[in-house]
Design a protein around this motif. Structure first.
Motif, PDB file in Angstrom:
ATOM      1  N   PRO A   8       0.832  -1.213   0.000  1.00 27.14           N
ATOM      2  CA  PRO A   8       0.000   0.000   0.000  1.00 27.14           C
ATOM      3  C   PRO A   8       0.864   1.260   0.000  1.00 27.14           C
ATOM      4  N   VAL A   9       0.296   2.352  -0.484  1.00 28.78           N
ATOM      5  CA  VAL A   9       0.993   3.649  -0.437  1.00 28.78           C
ATOM      6  C   VAL A   9       0.039   4.687   0.156  1.00 28.78           C
ATOM      7  N   LEU A  56      -1.106   3.136   3.356  1.00 28.35           N
ATOM      8  CA  LEU A  56       0.100   2.769   4.098  1.00 28.35           C
ATOM      9  C   LEU A  56       0.046   3.365   5.514  1.00 28.35           C
ATOM     10  N   ILE A  69       0.412   1.372   9.155  1.00 29.86           N
ATOM     11  CA  ILE A  69       1.434   1.691  10.156  1.00 29.86           C
ATOM     12  C   ILE A  69       0.771   2.140  11.474  1.00 29.86           C
ATOM     13  N   CYS A 121       8.189   5.015   6.203  1.00 27.44           N
ATOM     14  CA  CYS A 121       6.991   5.081   5.349  1.00 27.44           C
ATOM     15  C   CYS A 121       7.381   5.329   3.895  1.00 27.44           C
ATOM     16  N   LEU A 177       8.863   2.109   2.505  1.00 26.03           N
ATOM     17  CA  LEU A 177       7.829   1.096   2.230  1.00 26.03           C
ATOM     18  C   LEU A 177       7.068   1.457   0.956  1.00 26.03           C
ATOM     19  N   ALA A 178       6.740   2.744   0.820  1.00 25.37           N
ATOM     20  CA  ALA A 178       5.943   3.171  -0.329  1.00 25.37           C
ATOM     21  C   ALA A 178       6.726   3.036  -1.633  1.00 25.37           C
ATOM     22  N   LEU A 219      11.263   0.344  13.014  1.00 33.27           N
ATOM     23  CA  LEU A 219      10.166   1.121  13.598  1.00 33.27           C
ATOM     24  C   LEU A 219       9.998   0.794  15.090  1.00 33.27           C
TER      25      LEU A 219
END
Lengths: 214, 214
Positions: free
Chosen positions: A72-73, A77, A81, B64, B67-68, B84
């Motif tokens: 996911p973005v 995302l 998180i 983040c 990850l994205a 994290l």
């Protein structure tokens, strides 16, 4: 893909709601153990903390699985998180209920809390319960206003915490150091429970509004 | 892509090393403030906690972003999620140093810790310092054996914590309830600092070995 993501996130959210309900029930039962020197209640809380930890691990696994499969973005995302952070707060709230129960057990069959402090601990437990309930509610149905109420609840907890110290430090405190130590730690456990509820609430607000709270 | 991932993760790791060094320095200075009633040291710790919080936010943003952009899977994803968690533990360790400093400041110019307790707090601070140093070391250069040493350090901290209570509860404790409350909370701050170091260490071990510790 989009539907699949929603379905996965819903499962994670449901696990968080389960955690919130479990830690709320744990703190209620720990408080009963504390105020009525109820050994069985204390033992139940301690035994059931493993369940909260188990749901926490499930959240972590689901989140990792979701990240790996769906990548996911943006706001998706962020939601994932956030779930991880909220789970960590709830897990810690469970630990704090466990600490209250262990304190009750350590003093059993004597009560860990003397008569003079029953009122303040009853009120602290009441605020803690309200906060745990709100976390469950906003996780089920995101509501920034309701999540923001947690800050006010936390102010009430801080006031109670101060009034606890006022009793402990009054000239006519009759119980000596050991009872004061127990009360100090118990006060800290309820106060930290509230802090974690506030943290979790701020994360949920951030998720809803996109704005970090102060 | 692979090189890019490694480079991004290296930046995150470096931020964690910076955090570990900052919280170690904070707890050293907080301890000095506590044991020497050093007002300036206390104020410095409190002012600098915002820096730790700022690095924490940078870690979250970097994670983040990573990850994205990179959508890591398997052990790469595990490394990112671990970062994290470790950051969250380090952030909390910074808060605990801040709490020690605030306790020192609240009693200033009197010392918050009476002569009878200087030895045990000096030793607790020594263990805390060693643990914060180890976290920094294993983050710079992963080493499961060294990370596992944190459990033994934590046992030493627990022993010291028990010996603190033994002093507080001895029949000839001369200082009354207020000093006992301060000492109880201070003891808890050092002990929690150690717990978070252990958590962070367990995460690093998991990252290295792929096996969760108990």
């Amino acid at each position: 893909m989009r539907d699949e993501f929603r379905a996965d996130l819903h499962i994670v959210s449901q696990l968080l709601v389960d955690m919130a309900e479990a830690v709320r029930a744990a703190m209620r039962q720990a408080t009963r153990a504390l105020l009525t020197a109820d050994r069985k209640a204390a033992e139940t809380v301690i035994a059931q903390d493993a369940e909260v930890d188990s749901i926490y691990r499930q959240v972590e696994e689901r989140v990792c699985d979701l990240l790996a499969r769906q990548a996911p973005v943006a706001s998706d995302l962020r939601a994932v998180i956030t779930a991880l952070h909220v789970a960590a707060d709830l897990e810690r709230m469970g630990d704090l209920a466990d600490h209250v129960a262990k304190t009750a057990l350590r003093r059993h069959p004597s009560p860990a809390v003397p008569a003079e402090l029953r009122k303040v601990f009853t009120e602290m437990a009441g605020v803690a319960d309200r906060m745990a309930e709100k976390i469950g509610t906003v996780l089920s149905k995101p509501d920034a206003d309701r999540a923001a109420e947690l800050d006010r609840d936390d102010d009430a907890m801080d006031d109670l915490h101060r009034s606890l110290f006022a009793v402990l430090l009054s000239d006519d405190w009759p119980y000596g150091v050991e009872t004061a130590i127990d009360a100090t730690l118990l006060g800290r456990f309820y106060e930290r429970f509230a802090d974690h509820a506030v943290n979790a609430g701020q994360r949920v607000v951030y998720l809803i509004t996109g704005e970090p709270t102060a």
